[in-house]
Design a protein around this motif. Structure first.
Motif: not given
Length: 198
Positions: A116-117, A133-134, A136-138, A146
């Motif tokens: 996910r974001r 690390d899985k 999606n960092w914004v 999301d």
């Protein structure tokens, strides 16, 4: 009516809870609020604010919306297996999952945000993203949506996210009326965060 459950722990960030709760509490015909912790009893914020919670197993209403707050207490909870398992259980059951500040670190560590974001507190950014690390960092966003997940940036951003959620579920006018009632200057653009630094 939908039930919002705030899952709490000691040393949570005060505004992460009470900011969004103020916004949802302005719509009492639409949202029922309940406050939970693993074992129930009095839970304290970082600033010593005490709130009575119900043990997870004793909650009266099923959770439609999960609110995961952040704060310094997240540093202990990321290593608390029972808490993470409970967070996952709530996440699976809830129609919507909202997190404020470093609450997204807990969701990430629990595996709920895999693929996910998401965003989080800018001052704690490196610690947060180290939890998974899985995801999606914004970094730039004020809040990110999301699927059923709404994650917000630092502390006050939870109020912007809550109003964004209300706008999405109801309409923009309802959210603006809540902002007006609370005399809060709402950042309506989820992509704009004045506290973001490259």
């Amino acid at each position: 009516m939908q039930t919002l459950t705030a899952l709490l722990f000691n040393d949570f960030e005060t505004l992460d809870l009470f900011g969004p709760i103020e916004m949802f509490g302005c719509l009492p015909e639409d949202y029922r609020l309940q406050f939970a912790s693993i074992n129930g009893g009095v839970t304290h914020s970082k600033h010593g604010v005490a709130i009575q919670t119900t043990a997870v197993k004793d909650l009266t209403h099923q959770t439609d919306i999960l609110l995961m707050v952040g704060g310094m207490g997240t540093r202990q909870q990321v290593n608390h297996r029972e808490f993470l398992q409970t967070a996952n259980l709530f996440t699976d059951q809830a129609s919507w999952v909202l997190s404020g500040c470093t609450g997204s670190a807990l969701l990430a560590k629990a595996g709920a945000l895999n693929g996910r974001r998401a965003t989080s507190n800018k001052l704690s950014w490196q610690w947060v993203i180290a939890q998974s690390d899985k995801v999606n960092w914004v970094k730039q966003a004020r809040w990110v949506v999301d699927s059923k997940f709404y994650t917000s940036s630092g502390v006050s951003a939870g109020m912007d996210m809550a109003l964004g959620f209300i706008a999405d579920r109801h309409d923009i006018d309802t959210a603006r009326k809540v902002a007006q009632y609370t005399e809060y200057r709402w950042q309506e653009n989820s992509d704009m965060d004045d506290f973001y630094q490259k």
